[in-house]
Scaffold this motif. Structure first.
Motif: not given
Length: 336
Positions: A99-105, A297-303
């Protein structure tokens, strides 16, 4: 007189045996070479030895005991008493802490990374998860946000990552897929050879690792603000070994964790980061900064998709995935 001497000799030998029996020696498996990433382990060994007058020693081995991807397995069978590993190396073996490796925390500091990690490590689900490997989570190896060092022409936009082979593990790899990159998972010690042979064209690392594993020696560009996330690399102890410690030695170990982590953070924030900028400048590495709109946009697509997938997959495993995710994101939102 002969009887007296015999009794004295026996007593001396007995005392020597007791002293030897009281001494504790642990083997510690890490990899690479001594660097910012291992400074808390080195400091822990120093503190434990000082507090016990040398009766409890940690023998740190850089690759001599196990391969880094096999450190958790080594802990499980008691091949050594302490080890460092990264969750993304084998996500199925330690799903709770990924859970600590999820992107854009949105983690903003090493101190916050420590607080989040320790909260997860102490959660009953994580204790049980690592308990399957006879492992007790001791402390994290907090790392800043990862960015890429790459070969060839520097990307002008996120669209330029399409088809690019990138060494990226865990949530960072998942994030890179959303912009068309092709993530490959490999251990840090394999990265330089993979770059040299063309297997990967870019590598996601924290600054210390880019310096330690030589990616900046042939890299031509660096992303300053991609910040897709980081990896979580705990230090664990074989649970049986922990339980076998005397009260004095256990106290020496546990009471040294906070100081070891404080030393790590101070070293990373000062020595490592002060060397990073000059290292890039000396090699003429182009620094690439993306626009706020592109990062958003990157964060929206990935997180959100990555979080939703993580929660769904790990709920099926029987983990309280939503609870873990809510705890971590809640702590971040509150500024913890």
């Amino acid at each position: 007189m002969r009887k007296l001497l015999s009794r004295t000799a026996v007593a001396a030998l007995s005392m020597a045996f007791v002293t030897e029996a009281m001494a504790t020696e642990w083997n510690v498996s890490v990899w690479g070479k001594r660097r910012a990433f291992t400074e808390h382990v080195e400091k822990l060994a120093e503190l434990v030895s000082e507090k016990t007058g040398g009766d409890f020693t940690l023998n740190i081995s850089y690759g001599g005991l196990s391969k880094n991807r096999e450190n958790l397995d080594g802990i499980s069978i008691g091949a050594f008493e302490m080890a460092q590993f990264c969750a993304g190396y084998h996500r199925d073996k330690n799903p709770s802490i990924t859970v600590l490796e999820l992107p854009f925390l949105g983690v903003s500091s090493l101190e916050q990374e420590i607080e989040l990690s320790m909260a997860v490590y102490q959660h009953p689900a994580a204790v049980e998860d690592l308990g399957r490997w006879n492992a007790t989570l001791l402390m994290p190896s907090p790392l800043p946000q990862y960015n890429l060092v790459g070969l060839g022409d520097a990307p002008a936009s996120l669209a330029d990552f399409a088809g690019l082979s990138v060494r990226a593990t865990g949530g960072i790899g998942a994030a890179m897929e959303t912009v068309g990159a092709v993530p490959t998972s490999m251990s840090a010690t394999e990265v330089r050879q993979a770059m040299d042979s063309g297997i990967v064209k870019a590598v996601a690392f924290a600054p210390h690792a880019h310096m330690s594993f030589g990616t900046i020696e042939n890299g031509t560009w660096w992303t300053t603000n991609l910040n897709p996330g980081t990896v979580n690399c705990p230090v664990v102890v074989n649970t049986d070994a922990m339980n076998d410690l005397s009260d004095e030695h256990r106290e020496a170990l546990m009471s040294s964790v906070d100081e070891a982590l404080a030393h790590y953070v101070d070293n990373y924030n000062n020595a490592t980061m002060s060397a990073w900028g000059p290292a890039l400048d000396e090699r003429g590495i182009t620094q690439v900064t993306f626009s706020d709109d592109e990062i958003a946009a990157f964060k929206k697509a990935a997180a959100a998709p990555a979080a939703a997938a993580w929660i769904e997959d790990n709920t099926k495993r029987g983990l309280p995935a939503q609870e873990l995710y809510d705890m971590v994101t809640g702590m971040i939102a509150s500024g913890s």
